[in-house]
Design a protein around this motif. Structure first.
Motif, short mmCIF file in Angstrom:
data_model
loop_
_atom_site.label_atom_id
_atom_site.label_comp_id
_atom_site.label_asym_id
_atom_site.label_seq_id
_atom_site.Cartn_x
_atom_site.Cartn_y
_atom_site.Cartn_z
N PRO A 1 -6.29 -2.43 -12.61
CA PRO A 1 -7.56 -1.74 -12.34
C PRO A 1 -8.36 -2.35 -11.19
O PRO A 1 -9.25 -1.69 -10.64
CB PRO A 1 -8.32 -1.87 -13.66
CG PRO A 1 -7.72 -3.08 -14.33
CD PRO A 1 -6.28 -3.07 -13.95
N GLY A 2 -8.07 -3.59 -10.81
CA GLY A 2 -8.85 -4.22 -9.75
C GLY A 2 -8.17 -4.18 -8.39
O GLY A 2 -8.62 -4.85 -7.45
N ILE A 3 -7.11 -3.38 -8.27
CA ILE A 3 -6.31 -3.38 -7.04
C ILE A 3 -6.20 -1.99 -6.44
O ILE A 3 -6.09 -0.99 -7.14
CB ILE A 3 -4.89 -3.95 -7.33
CG1 ILE A 3 -4.95 -5.47 -7.40
CG2 ILE A 3 -3.88 -3.50 -6.28
CD1 ILE A 3 -3.64 -6.11 -7.75
N THR A 4 -6.25 -1.94 -5.12
CA THR A 4 -5.94 -0.73 -4.36
C THR A 4 -4.59 -0.94 -3.70
O THR A 4 -4.36 -1.97 -3.05
CB THR A 4 -7.00 -0.46 -3.27
OG1 THR A 4 -8.27 -0.26 -3.90
CG2 THR A 4 -6.63 0.77 -2.46
N ALA A 5 -3.67 0.01 -3.88
CA ALA A 5 -2.31 -0.12 -3.33
C ALA A 5 -2.04 1.00 -2.33
O ALA A 5 -2.29 2.17 -2.61
CB ALA A 5 -1.29 -0.08 -4.46
N GLU A 6 -1.53 0.60 -1.16
CA GLU A 6 -1.14 1.55 -0.12
C GLU A 6 0.38 1.49 0.03
O GLU A 6 0.93 0.42 0.33
CB GLU A 6 -1.80 1.19 1.22
CG GLU A 6 -3.26 1.49 1.29
CD GLU A 6 -3.53 2.98 1.50
OE1 GLU A 6 -2.62 3.68 2.01
OE2 GLU A 6 -4.63 3.42 1.15
N PRO A 7 1.11 2.60 -0.19
CA PRO A 7 2.57 2.59 -0.04
C PRO A 7 2.98 2.19 1.38
O PRO A 7 2.35 2.60 2.36
CB PRO A 7 2.97 4.04 -0.33
CG PRO A 7 1.83 4.60 -1.13
CD PRO A 7 0.60 3.92 -0.61
N ALA B 1 7.26 2.05 9.01
CA ALA B 1 7.29 3.51 8.83
C ALA B 1 8.67 4.11 9.09
O ALA B 1 9.15 4.94 8.33
CB ALA B 1 6.26 4.18 9.74
N ASN B 2 9.30 3.69 10.18
CA ASN B 2 10.57 4.30 10.57
C ASN B 2 11.77 3.40 10.30
O ASN B 2 12.86 3.64 10.81
CB ASN B 2 10.53 4.67 12.06
CG ASN B 2 9.42 5.65 12.37
OD1 ASN B 2 9.23 6.61 11.64
ND2 ASN B 2 8.68 5.40 13.45
N LYS B 3 11.52 2.35 9.50
CA LYS B 3 12.60 1.41 9.23
C LYS B 3 13.41 1.90 8.04
O LYS B 3 12.86 2.16 6.99
CB LYS B 3 12.02 0.03 8.94
CG LYS B 3 12.88 -1.09 9.49
CD LYS B 3 12.11 -2.40 9.42
CE LYS B 3 12.91 -3.49 10.13
NZ LYS B 3 12.23 -4.77 10.06
N ASN B 4 14.70 2.00 8.20
CA ASN B 4 15.53 2.49 7.11
C ASN B 4 16.13 1.30 6.38
O ASN B 4 17.00 0.61 6.88
CB ASN B 4 16.66 3.37 7.66
CG ASN B 4 17.55 3.91 6.56
OD1 ASN B 4 17.27 3.72 5.37
ND2 ASN B 4 18.61 4.59 6.94
#
Length: 304
Positions: free
Chosen positions: A157-163, A297-300
């Motif tokens: 609940p105390g964390i914001t996560a960005e994929p 972003a573009n790394k496979n």
């Protein structure tokens, strides 16, 4: 004396002292000559004594004006440094970051990203630490670290996560292993009679591997249980078994002796950039997150 010193009046005084005339000062400051004269009068009113007198139509500074000039130099220099510092902070060319990540992530993917980030922003300092996932969550949530990297989904609940990016489970095995020569992908059936090296129980990915084996009516019996990708790959290179590991984190160990083959069925692993919900992102932290997103972003990492 005036109750408050005007910056523009101080600037006018400093510029007139440096250029020698109100006309030259007006040109440099982008003002009219009468406007500069009014600012000088305002500054004289503030200090409470005359700073200039005229000789044959030319403005001459008094001894008191020369005495004040040294302090005016210091004050204007401080303001210039303040302006430069604000500019540097805004443009993320100065500051510090405390980052936490899993050991294998920090040594591989993240090391390359940080190296490139610090080349672009050489005045930034970074402290990098490695902790367990549970410890990482708590430290970031309570702002002991500015940011962290963790496997998603994240429900603290105390964390914001960005994929950031998605990897998949891979099989790491010695290049001379028969399966390395015969297959492009490995299934639970291929691995049924092989000694396996797995990361510790309780992980989401471990449960997914166990489920894949059950779907093939097979029981998962690892030969070695370990707790990080580096150790699992080290055992695989020593031909102690086949390691089923996170492909993105194992990529750094792939080489002449170690081969990575996709595990089928595909088990995706998503990583995210986490920050505390208890404070807004600093400009530097925002820039670092965007930098990581751009690099990944573009790394496979799927190793198709």
């Amino acid at each position: 004396m005036m109750s408050k010193l005007s910056f523009k009046a101080l600037e006018a005084f400093h510029t007139v002292m440096r250029t020698g005339s109100t006309t030259a000062a007006a040109s440099e400051l982008g003002l009219t000559q009468p406007a500069v004269s009014r600012l000088l009068a305002s500054f004289e009113s503030y200090v409470g004594f005359a700073l200039f007198h005229r000789e044959h139509g030319r403005l001459v500074a008094t001894d008191e004006a020369h005495t004040l000039l040294n302090e005016a130099d210091v004050a204007m220099g401080s303001l210039e440094r303040l302006n430069l510092l604000a500019h540097n902070i805004k443009n993320t060319s100065i500051g510090s970051l405390k980052v936490v990540a899993p050991v294998s992530f920090a040594a591989g993917i993240l090391a390359d990203i940080i190296a490139d980030f610090m080349k672009q922003y050489p005045n930034v300092t970074i402290t990098l630490d490695s902790r367990s996932p549970d410890s990482t969550r708590e430290l970031v949530a309570h702002r002991a670290f500015d940011c962290g990297f963790i496997q998603l989904p994240e429900r603290h609940p105390g964390i914001t996560a960005e994929p950031l990016f998605t990897s998949q489970m891979m099989c790491a095995l010695h290049c001379e292993h028969p399966l390395a020569q015969q297959h492009q992908r490995l299934t639970p059936t291929d691995l049924a009679e092989q000694p396996l090296i797995l990361l510790g129980k309780g992980r989401t990915s471990r449960g997914q591997i166990e489920h894949a084996f059950r779907q093939h009516n097979l029981t998962l019996r690892p030969r070695i249980d370990t707790h990080n990708v580096a150790t699992a790959c080290a055992f695989a290179m020593r031909q102690l078994g086949i390691a089923i590991v996170n492909g993105a984190l194992a990529q750094q160990y792939q080489g002449d002796e170690l081969v990575l083959l996709p595990f089928t069925p595909t088990i995706p692993i998503e990583y995210g950039f986490i920050t505390s919900q208890h404070a807004p992102l600093s400009l530097l932290n925002q820039r670092f997150m965007n930098f990581c997103k751009e690099r990944l972003a573009n790394k496979n990492h799927a190793h198709e």
